[in-house]
Design an enzyme around this catalytic site. Structure first.
Site, short mmCIF file in Angstrom:
data_model
loop_
_atom_site.label_atom_id
_atom_site.label_comp_id
_atom_site.label_asym_id
_atom_site.label_seq_id
_atom_site.Cartn_x
_atom_site.Cartn_y
_atom_site.Cartn_z
N ARG A 1 0.83 -1.22 0.00
CA ARG A 1 0.00 0.00 0.00
C ARG A 1 0.85 1.26 0.00
O ARG A 1 0.42 2.30 -0.53
CB ARG A 1 -1.00 -0.04 1.17
CG ARG A 1 -2.06 -1.12 0.99
CD ARG A 1 -2.98 -1.20 2.18
NE ARG A 1 -2.35 -1.66 3.39
CZ ARG A 1 -2.24 -2.94 3.75
NH1 ARG A 1 -2.75 -3.89 2.98
NH2 ARG A 1 -1.65 -3.29 4.88
N GLU B 1 3.28 -6.72 13.49
CA GLU B 1 2.23 -6.89 14.51
C GLU B 1 1.68 -8.32 14.42
O GLU B 1 1.27 -8.90 15.41
CB GLU B 1 1.12 -5.86 14.25
CG GLU B 1 0.10 -5.74 15.36
CD GLU B 1 -1.03 -4.79 14.98
OE1 GLU B 1 -0.99 -4.18 13.90
OE2 GLU B 1 -1.97 -4.69 15.78
P1 AMP Z 1 4.35 -2.38 12.00
O1 AMP Z 1 5.59 -2.93 11.39
O2 AMP Z 1 3.92 -3.13 13.23
O3 AMP Z 1 4.44 -0.89 12.24
O4 AMP Z 1 3.17 -2.63 10.97
C1 AMP Z 1 2.97 -1.75 9.90
C2 AMP Z 1 2.76 -2.49 8.63
O5 AMP Z 1 1.83 -3.54 8.75
C3 AMP Z 1 2.22 -1.55 7.57
O6 AMP Z 1 2.78 -1.90 6.32
C4 AMP Z 1 0.72 -1.81 7.59
O7 AMP Z 1 0.20 -1.81 6.29
C5 AMP Z 1 0.56 -3.15 8.25
N1 AMP Z 1 -0.31 -3.13 9.42
C6 AMP Z 1 0.03 -3.44 10.70
N2 AMP Z 1 -0.99 -3.37 11.53
C7 AMP Z 1 -2.04 -2.98 10.78
C8 AMP Z 1 -3.41 -2.71 11.07
N3 AMP Z 1 -3.90 -2.84 12.32
N4 AMP Z 1 -4.21 -2.32 10.06
C9 AMP Z 1 -3.70 -2.20 8.80
N5 AMP Z 1 -2.44 -2.44 8.46
C10 AMP Z 1 -1.61 -2.83 9.44
#
Ligand code: AMP
Length: 170
Positions: A56, A93
């Site tokens: 995205r 996550e």
């Molecule tokens: P992080 O590495 O934990 O900051 O996760 C961010 C990445 O995972 C981004 O590329 C987001 O598109 C995706 N992502 C993580 N959690 C979510 C969520 N709750 N909703 C949508 N996308 C998420």
């Protein structure tokens, strides 16, 4: 606009994860323009290249680069790029993964704006920042549409300029 268009999907892709789906924002002409304009605004004139994180982030980065007369860099999931790469692993996550860029994609000294849709724990953006630094570029800032404040991404990215269009506290 974000409140109206962003969809919240409980328990996706795993139980306990509340997924923020921005596809209706991208699909809305005014919504797309509004988020792209707002995400670059604090960094105007300060970057040469916009890095978008698969998948995205690509949409935001391509639109932002085109709008600002800069170049776009695709930060890809592991195994997608055809030439020699730098690789950085990160915890997500929901799982773990790795991101890559070609070793020659970032001109030395390029000032890079890193974009993604959602900042959660900061692992993904952190890996992209390390890739830019290893490539000889410098990160001028990070732009995201949504920041899930409770997951601590901003703290994990201490020292970087993080600009989020909306902060969610639940
Ligand atoms: P992080 O590495 O934990 O900051 O996760 C961010 C990445 O995972 C981004 O590329 C987001 O598109 C995706 N992502 C993580 N959690 C979510 C969520 N709750 N909703 C949508 N996308 C998420």
């Amino acid at each position: 606009m974000l409140d109206r268009l962003c969809m919240t999907v409980p328990d996706y892709p795993k139980p306990g994860i509340t997924f923020k789906d921005l596809t209706p924002v991208f699909a809305d002409a005014q919504g797309l323009r509004a988020i792209v304009d707002a995400i670059v605004r604090p960094f105007a004139g300060q970057f040469d290249l916009v890095a978008g994180i698969e998948a995205r982030g690509f949409l935001l980065a391509a639109a932002a680069a085109y709008a600002t007369g800069t170049g776009v860099l695709t930060v890809r999931k592991a195994g997608k790029l055809p030439r020699e790469t730098f690789t950085e692993e990160y915890a997500l996550e929901y799982g773990s993964a790795a991101l890559e860029v070609h070793t020659t994609d970032i001109p030395a000294g390029a000032r890079v704006l890193v974009l993604d849709d959602v900042l959660a724990t900061g692992g993904t953006v952190g890996a992209a920042v390390r890739l830019v630094n290893r490539s000889g570029g410098s990160v001028v800032g990070i732009g995201v549409v949504l920041e899930l404040v409770g997951l601590g991404g901003r703290k994990a990215l201490a020292g970087e300029r993080v600009h989020s269009l909306q902060q969610l506290h639940d």
